[in-house]
Motif scaffolding. Sequence first.
Motif, mmCIF file in Angstrom:
data_model
loop_
_atom_site.group_PDB
_atom_site.id
_atom_site.type_symbol
_atom_site.label_atom_id
_atom_site.label_comp_id
_atom_site.label_asym_id
_atom_site.label_seq_id
_atom_site.Cartn_x
_atom_site.Cartn_y
_atom_site.Cartn_z
ATOM 1 N N ASN A 227 0.827 -1.283 0.089
ATOM 2 C CA ASN A 227 0.304 -0.062 0.081
ATOM 3 C C ASN A 227 0.720 1.318 0.064
ATOM 4 O O ASN A 227 0.242 2.400 -0.030
ATOM 5 C CB ASN A 227 -0.842 -0.152 1.190
ATOM 6 C CG ASN A 227 -2.313 -0.387 0.586
ATOM 7 O OD1 ASN A 227 -2.916 -0.232 -0.493
ATOM 8 N ND2 ASN A 227 -3.200 -1.051 1.711
ATOM 9 N N ASP B 185 -3.281 -8.495 -3.188
ATOM 10 C CA ASP B 185 -3.731 -7.789 -1.989
ATOM 11 C C ASP B 185 -2.714 -7.032 -1.448
ATOM 12 O O ASP B 185 -1.585 -7.187 -1.952
ATOM 13 C CB ASP B 185 -4.354 -8.915 -1.041
ATOM 14 C CG ASP B 185 -5.476 -8.120 -0.252
ATOM 15 O OD1 ASP B 185 -5.278 -6.816 -0.071
ATOM 16 O OD2 ASP B 185 -6.336 -8.861 0.337
ATOM 17 N N ALA B 186 -2.732 -6.315 -0.182
ATOM 18 C CA ALA B 186 -1.818 -5.675 0.537
ATOM 19 C C ALA B 186 -1.479 -6.384 1.943
ATOM 20 O O ALA B 186 -2.334 -6.523 2.541
ATOM 21 C CB ALA B 186 -2.021 -4.121 0.364
ATOM 22 N N THR C 195 0.395 -5.056 5.748
ATOM 23 C CA THR C 195 0.721 -3.953 6.409
ATOM 24 C C THR C 195 2.336 -4.128 6.899
ATOM 25 O O THR C 195 2.613 -4.895 7.421
ATOM 26 C CB THR C 195 0.192 -3.968 8.054
ATOM 27 O OG1 THR C 195 -1.447 -4.463 7.598
ATOM 28 C CG2 THR C 195 0.019 -2.536 8.349
ATOM 29 N N PRO C 196 2.974 -2.987 6.428
ATOM 30 C CA PRO C 196 4.434 -3.099 6.563
ATOM 31 C C PRO C 196 4.911 -2.947 7.920
ATOM 32 O O PRO C 196 4.026 -2.438 8.852
ATOM 33 C CB PRO C 196 5.052 -1.906 5.915
ATOM 34 C CG PRO C 196 4.096 -1.092 5.388
ATOM 35 C CD PRO C 196 2.690 -1.849 5.514
ATOM 36 N N LYS C 197 6.104 -3.441 8.361
ATOM 37 C CA LYS C 197 6.728 -3.163 9.616
ATOM 38 C C LYS C 197 6.133 -4.274 10.877
ATOM 39 O O LYS C 197 6.385 -4.050 12.006
ATOM 40 C CB LYS C 197 6.326 -1.927 10.528
ATOM 41 C CG LYS C 197 7.265 -0.953 9.596
ATOM 42 C CD LYS C 197 7.429 0.373 10.171
ATOM 43 C CE LYS C 197 8.166 1.535 9.607
ATOM 44 N NZ LYS C 197 8.055 2.609 10.079
ATOM 45 N N GLU C 198 5.109 -5.153 10.417
ATOM 46 C CA GLU C 198 4.710 -6.213 11.294
ATOM 47 C C GLU C 198 5.685 -7.405 11.405
ATOM 48 O O GLU C 198 6.728 -7.389 10.542
ATOM 49 C CB GLU C 198 3.344 -6.909 11.105
ATOM 50 C CG GLU C 198 2.538 -5.719 11.221
ATOM 51 C CD GLU C 198 0.929 -6.211 11.191
ATOM 52 O OE1 GLU C 198 0.787 -7.265 10.541
ATOM 53 O OE2 GLU C 198 0.006 -5.383 11.674
ATOM 54 N N GLN C 199 5.640 -8.257 12.383
ATOM 55 C CA GLN C 199 6.708 -9.237 12.183
ATOM 56 C C GLN C 199 6.134 -10.706 11.809
ATOM 57 O O GLN C 199 6.775 -11.481 11.372
ATOM 58 C CB GLN C 199 7.406 -9.530 13.435
ATOM 59 C CG GLN C 199 8.105 -8.171 14.038
ATOM 60 C CD GLN C 199 9.135 -8.416 14.509
ATOM 61 O OE1 GLN C 199 9.528 -9.360 15.280
ATOM 62 N NE2 GLN C 199 10.459 -7.510 13.876
ATOM 63 N N ASP C 200 4.803 -10.707 12.032
ATOM 64 C CA ASP C 200 4.136 -12.063 11.894
ATOM 65 C C ASP C 200 3.300 -11.936 10.569
ATOM 66 O O ASP C 200 2.176 -11.357 10.473
ATOM 67 C CB ASP C 200 3.176 -12.517 12.990
ATOM 68 C CG ASP C 200 2.949 -13.703 13.107
ATOM 69 O OD1 ASP C 200 2.265 -14.238 12.015
ATOM 70 O OD2 ASP C 200 2.949 -14.658 14.035
ATOM 71 N N SER D 176 2.084 -14.721 8.929
ATOM 72 C CA SER D 176 1.354 -16.016 8.638
ATOM 73 C C SER D 176 0.100 -16.030 8.390
ATOM 74 O O SER D 176 -0.292 -16.824 7.621
ATOM 75 C CB SER D 176 1.518 -16.961 10.071
ATOM 76 O OG SER D 176 1.067 -16.086 11.141
ATOM 77 N N ALA D 177 -0.688 -14.779 8.914
ATOM 78 C CA ALA D 177 -2.112 -14.917 8.559
ATOM 79 C C ALA D 177 -2.084 -14.698 6.684
ATOM 80 O O ALA D 177 -3.009 -15.162 6.158
ATOM 81 C CB ALA D 177 -2.916 -13.777 9.150
ATOM 82 N N ILE D 178 -1.377 -13.842 6.276
ATOM 83 C CA ILE D 178 -1.381 -13.500 5.039
ATOM 84 C C ILE D 178 -0.758 -14.957 4.082
ATOM 85 O O ILE D 178 -1.441 -14.996 3.049
ATOM 86 C CB ILE D 178 -0.460 -12.311 4.449
ATOM 87 C CG1 ILE D 178 -0.980 -11.073 5.125
ATOM 88 C CG2 ILE D 178 -0.069 -12.189 3.168
ATOM 89 C CD1 ILE D 178 -0.072 -10.344 6.071
ATOM 90 N N PRO E 67 12.564 -5.519 4.329
ATOM 91 C CA PRO E 67 12.384 -6.440 5.654
ATOM 92 C C PRO E 67 10.972 -7.403 5.608
ATOM 93 O O PRO E 67 11.060 -8.515 6.400
ATOM 94 C CB PRO E 67 12.078 -5.169 6.733
ATOM 95 C CG PRO E 67 12.447 -4.010 6.021
ATOM 96 C CD PRO E 67 12.352 -4.358 4.737
ATOM 97 N N GLN F 156 -5.815 -19.944 10.781
ATOM 98 C CA GLN F 156 -5.890 -18.731 11.238
ATOM 99 C C GLN F 156 -5.966 -18.317 12.544
ATOM 100 O O GLN F 156 -5.404 -17.433 13.149
ATOM 101 C CB GLN F 156 -6.845 -17.794 10.311
ATOM 102 C CG GLN F 156 -6.592 -17.788 8.811
ATOM 103 C CD GLN F 156 -5.601 -16.949 8.256
ATOM 104 O OE1 GLN F 156 -4.616 -16.394 9.204
ATOM 105 N NE2 GLN F 156 -5.350 -16.562 7.012
ATOM 106 N N ASN G 91 -2.736 -18.616 14.015
ATOM 107 C CA ASN G 91 -1.875 -17.414 13.841
ATOM 108 C C ASN G 91 -2.153 -16.357 14.933
ATOM 109 O O ASN G 91 -1.399 -15.824 15.313
ATOM 110 C CB ASN G 91 -2.242 -17.177 12.183
ATOM 111 C CG ASN G 91 -1.719 -18.199 11.150
ATOM 112 O OD1 ASN G 91 -0.925 -19.019 11.745
ATOM 113 N ND2 ASN G 91 -2.322 -18.121 10.082
ATOM 114 N N TYR H 196 10.877 -14.309 15.590
ATOM 115 C CA TYR H 196 10.722 -13.976 14.278
ATOM 116 C C TYR H 196 11.996 -13.826 13.671
ATOM 117 O O TYR H 196 12.153 -13.433 12.477
ATOM 118 C CB TYR H 196 9.769 -12.650 14.237
ATOM 119 C CG TYR H 196 8.417 -13.159 14.539
ATOM 120 C CD1 TYR H 196 7.723 -13.879 13.811
ATOM 121 C CD2 TYR H 196 7.787 -12.557 15.663
ATOM 122 C CE1 TYR H 196 6.196 -14.233 13.952
ATOM 123 C CE2 TYR H 196 6.411 -12.763 16.098
ATOM 124 C CZ TYR H 196 5.769 -13.788 15.153
ATOM 125 O OH TYR H 196 4.385 -13.986 15.227
ATOM 126 N N ALA I 187 -5.255 -6.575 3.546
ATOM 127 C CA ALA I 187 -4.724 -4.972 3.489
ATOM 128 C C ALA I 187 -5.818 -4.116 4.442
ATOM 129 O O ALA I 187 -5.390 -3.278 4.816
ATOM 130 C CB ALA I 187 -5.229 -4.349 2.022
#
Lengths: 376, 301
Positions: free
Chosen positions: A171, A197-198, A200-205, A207-209, A228, B7, B10, B220, B271
């Motif tokens: 995004n 789809d997009a 969210t940057p700066k997260e660490q997990d 796995s959902a995506i 990153p 999910q 997760n 992570y 998103a």
Amino acid sequence: MKRRMVFVLVSLILALGLGAGSSLAAEIKIGVMCPLTGSWASEGQDMKQIVELLADELNAAGGLLGKQVTVVVEDDAGDPRSAALAAQRLSTKGVTAVIGTYGSSVTEASQNIYDEAGIVQVATGSTAVRLSEKGLAKFFRTSPRDDEQGKVAAKTIMDKGFKNVAILHDNTSYAKGLADETKAILDANGVKIAFFDALTPKEQDYSAILTNLKAANPDVIFFTGYYPEAGLLLRQKKEMNWLVPMLGGDATNNSDLVKIAGKEPAQGFMFLSPPLPQDLDRADAKAFLASYQAKFKAMPVSIWSVLAGDAFNVIVEAIAKTGSEDPATIASYLKEKLDKYPGLTGDISFNEKGDRIGDLYRVYEVDAAGNFVLLP
Amino acid sequence: MEQFFQQLTNGLAVGGIYALIALGYTMVYGVMKLINFAHGDLFTIGAYLGLTVLLSLGLTDHLGPLAGVLVLALMVMGLVAVVGVVLDRVAYKPLRSSPRLSAVVSALGASIFLQNTIMLIYGARFRVYPHDILPKMAVNVLGLDIPLMRIILFGTSLVLMLALYFFIQKTRLGTAIRAAAIDQGAAKLMGINVDRVIMLVFIIGPALGGAAGLMVGLYYGQVNFTMGWVYGLKAFTAAILGGIGNIPGAMVGGLLLGVIEALGAAYISVAWKDAIAFCVLILILIVRPTGLLGERVAEKV
């Protein structure tokens, strides 16, 4: 007696003032606007290091037009508001030209300020198409444009025979733009887009995506965001035992990608990028890398900081060849006369919009040892 | 259906981290009515200190992975607690009798200060934990492949949360914290050393935040000086969702936020994940302005 003291003092001040004046005239100031703090700080710090290194070498070799080059650095924090302030500060400091910056939205916030101040701006990591479509006469960039990259991305995906493509962006104006450009070309060629789809940057997990992506069952993932997130996606994809190939945009070209992902998960990751200096068979690129390594005991982190070095070199070239510090003269030299200047990232010429022309993007792959290997 | 449960796991893994950090927000708010905006940076400090201790002492080489990580966690929690107490002394204690807004501004300043200090000490580039400390295998639970690390991660946060809950509910010190949360003046009259209670809050909250930072680093793998911002914001949201000032609320809010995000990503759009989470927050605040478990704020912390 008193009057004499006043006279001595006044003449001393005048002499000092004149001295300062003449030393001002004996230097050429070049500005660097880069993110020294904020989340892109590592890019910005490397940009500053490279430009200062090149300026030191130039000054040691006698300077430019018999003058010393002074680099004036301002922090834009990777943020449009700070960039506008940095641009205002730089334009009052008597710089001839400004290098920078990383991030299209950040560059955009500074463009008009430099244009009004009559300063040449050479952006380095700002690939959004619209930046050079505004018709600003003194705006240049050593980085290529997103529409160029979209073409190469779509061609790579089709050449490799992928039929079912997942496109993931973050995004940001850069990543969304590249994703849209690529999707349009793939759509026109009848390649199926299984997922668009997009994250969210700066997260660490992520796995959902990744769980979602896996359910779409693509045969390649094209991720257009930054390194990153790409590193984490590779790492977590591997932990899911999902072996689908992944392709990245030029913002994934950073040696930290392999550190974040780990060598094994990163192996086979492909990305698009202008050529790295170490892949150019050229003496000056090799000499630059050698002096960089001697000073900082490491390789440059990313291509974007090297493009700042290229920006410095073309500005110096224009001033040296025209013998002038007038921004209009420099700008018209860069547009009309500069032809295949041997830069650290390949030949550099600019078109009438200030965009770099020629074949720029290559495809790289990460090998088992974590090195970036240029694909033929 | 399989995707739903995938999910769910997760979401619970991320939610456990949110919950641990949210406890720090909620405890400080409960006792001092202050949002400690620097709490996310204490989380980052935990991640970096964990890396430093790990690399300099080589704990996992000498003690084996599990015992090594346990010792490492205790050391990191202790060190971050020290940072938390110092933070309180420097940034908040001089402002105890000032208007509440001063302390909030001071918290924002402390956050920026800590973030830039971390950058100056460790550099702006990503730092990476060794990849091979903990086992990478996946366990098959009812047909789902779940990484073992994730189960350990979730289990650890659950144990830490329950330990805190019993500490607050069943011990004298916990009772003192609850009393100070209700009314600091009255607690003082009852012979409770409120300054010591505040210090205790600034030991426990940062220790848990530091533990969360270490867990994120170990699982992570990469840490960055800005990581506290996103986690801090999410944990703050979780604390509000559960009812800020309420300890079970922070736990429930954290887990719920993680699950909402994961399911939102699965069934609506990746998103819109954050937007969905914040919409749920707004909806809950409209229906229950005090948050899910917020009604108990006045009685318990």
